[in-house]
Enzyme design. Structure first.
Site, mmCIF file in Angstrom:
data_model
loop_
_atom_site.group_PDB
_atom_site.id
_atom_site.type_symbol
_atom_site.label_atom_id
_atom_site.label_comp_id
_atom_site.label_asym_id
_atom_site.label_seq_id
_atom_site.Cartn_x
_atom_site.Cartn_y
_atom_site.Cartn_z
ATOM 1 C CG ASP A 96 6.449 3.337 8.398
ATOM 2 O OD1 ASP A 96 6.913 4.061 9.286
ATOM 3 O OD2 ASP A 96 5.228 3.076 8.283
ATOM 4 C CE1 TYR A 154 0.002 0.076 9.218
ATOM 5 C CE2 TYR A 154 2.296 -0.148 8.567
ATOM 6 C CZ TYR A 154 1.218 0.648 8.880
ATOM 7 O OH TYR A 154 1.355 2.010 8.860
ATOM 8 C CE LYS A 186 3.635 3.884 11.524
ATOM 9 N NZ LYS A 186 3.989 2.810 10.585
ATOM 10 C CG HIS A 221 -0.391 3.206 14.487
ATOM 11 N ND1 HIS A 221 -0.371 1.941 13.961
ATOM 12 C CD2 HIS A 221 -0.657 4.005 13.438
ATOM 13 C CE1 HIS A 221 -0.600 1.976 12.666
ATOM 14 N NE2 HIS A 221 -0.790 3.225 12.327
ATOM 15 C CB SER A 253 3.546 10.243 -0.510
ATOM 16 O OG SER A 253 4.318 10.373 0.649
ATOM 17 C CG PHE A 254 1.522 8.005 -4.367
ATOM 18 C CD1 PHE A 254 2.463 8.966 -4.710
ATOM 19 C CD2 PHE A 254 1.938 6.673 -4.316
ATOM 20 C CE1 PHE A 254 3.778 8.625 -4.990
ATOM 21 C CE2 PHE A 254 3.250 6.325 -4.601
ATOM 22 C CZ PHE A 254 4.176 7.303 -4.933
ATOM 23 N N GLY A 255 -1.860 10.519 -1.882
ATOM 24 C CA GLY A 255 -3.237 10.923 -1.622
ATOM 25 C C GLY A 255 -4.202 9.759 -1.710
ATOM 26 N N PRO A 256 -5.266 9.897 -2.507
ATOM 27 C CG PRO A 256 -6.735 10.549 -4.199
ATOM 28 C CD PRO A 256 -5.596 11.050 -3.366
ATOM 29 C CB SER A 310 5.596 0.044 -5.730
ATOM 30 O OG SER A 310 5.261 -0.495 -6.995
ATOM 31 C CG ASN A 311 2.685 -5.147 -4.301
ATOM 32 O OD1 ASN A 311 3.340 -5.317 -3.279
ATOM 33 N ND2 ASN A 311 1.385 -4.928 -4.280
#
Length: 305
Positions: free
Chosen positions: A32, A37, A66, A99, A203-206, A257-258
């Site tokens: 995505d 970006y 987007k 977007h 999805s993980f909020g803050p 995630s890295n």
């Protein structure tokens, strides 16, 4: 469209190609991205390398991008989609989204790209381009084979219903901020009724906003007692629980995630099921906390008011 993908927001240019390549190696097939970006060229390099190395074929991947706010006019939709495809080094997007339902004054990509929210004077400049014009151009991208599917992002119910009044091609997907602190259940119900798939971002909020100082002092979901207890019970990570809360209800997710280990963990979030009561308990954490709100930039951008 895969239910679990990899989000490219905030993936730095210097590491983006390697990150995309590693994600493909780990099994990710949905990526995505967005013009805003600023890493589409590098993401495309990762894709190209993976294809050259025989890890995947282009048709195995589902690539989303987007259209940015400064390119809502008909001709700009057409020219910028071409530019973005060239950056990726591909012939078509599997999904191309508007977007934001916000039209800003055109900024020539030769002058500045990505243009972001502001003009050269540091101010926001609105442009009177109606969504009907933008959507008509998006439909032409499908006609021309530049996009397999088109959709919306950051739109509320009233605007979705308005687009459907004149759409020749219905939006396939709606992408919105959605997490246990912002469940958006009425919007989820509407998209389900309309047959529009929904993708959750943040999805993980803050979690993704801490480093930007945009977390609005919200406590981390990944260390929340409720999530922790459910994760311990299922012998899963808190991230996997939060992602499963979405995917188990048919909502696609695009975490990033890295870390290679976390990449694999996030991708395998659908390998277990939460109990119905656990889904309800997580949903009860809702406090209508919206972290990505353009109104924080300029009150004229209050699209969620």
């Amino acid at each position: 469209m895969p239910l679990v993908g990899f989000g490219l927001w905030k993936v730095t240019k210097s590491s983006c190609a390697d990150t995309v390549y590693d994600a493909i190696k780990a099994g990710y097939r949905l990526f995505d991205g967005a013009g805003d970006y600023g890493n589409e060229k590098e993401a495309g390099e990762g894709v190209r390398r993976a294809i050259q190395d025989g890890l995947v074929k282009r048709e195995d991947l589902f690539i989303t991008s987007k259209l940015w706010n400064t390119f809502h006019a008909h001709d700009h939709v057409k020219s910028l989609s071409k530019k973005q495809l060239d950056l990726w080094g591909i012939d078509y997007f599997d999904l191309f989204l508007v977007h934001f339902p916000i039209a800003l004054k055109f900024v020539d990509p030769a002058h500045r790209y990505p243009p972001e929210w502001f003009g050269d004077d540091g101010k926001v400049h609105l442009q009177n381009t109606p969504m009907q014009e933008t959507w008509g151009a998006m439909e032409e991208l499908v006609d021309e084979g530049r996009a397999k599917n088109i959709g919306l992002s950051n739109c509320n119910g009233s605007l979705i219903l308005d687009v459907l009044r004149y759409a020749r091609i219905q939006p396939s997907v709606l992408q919105v901020e959605l997490h246990p602190y912002l469940t958006q259940q009425p919007l989820v119900n509407l998209t389900k009724t309309l047959g529009i798939a929904i993708t959750a971002y943040s999805s993980f909020g803050p979690q993704g906003y801490f480093e930007l100082d945009m977390d609005k002092n919200a406590p981390s979901l990944l260390s929340h007692d409720t999530i922790n207890a459910i994760a311990t019970k299922h012998k899963k990570t808190t991230a996997q629980v939060v992602l499963r809360w979405a995917t188990q209800r048919g909502i696609a997710v695009i975490p990033k995630s890295n870390h290679v280990e976390r990449l694999a963990q996030n991708l395998s979030c659908s390998s277990f099921d939460l109990e119905e009561e656990e889904l309800k308990t997580i949903s009860a954490l809702n406090i209508n906390l919206r972290l990505n709100d353009p109104a924080d930039i300029d009150p004229r951008l209050a699209i969620f008011a």
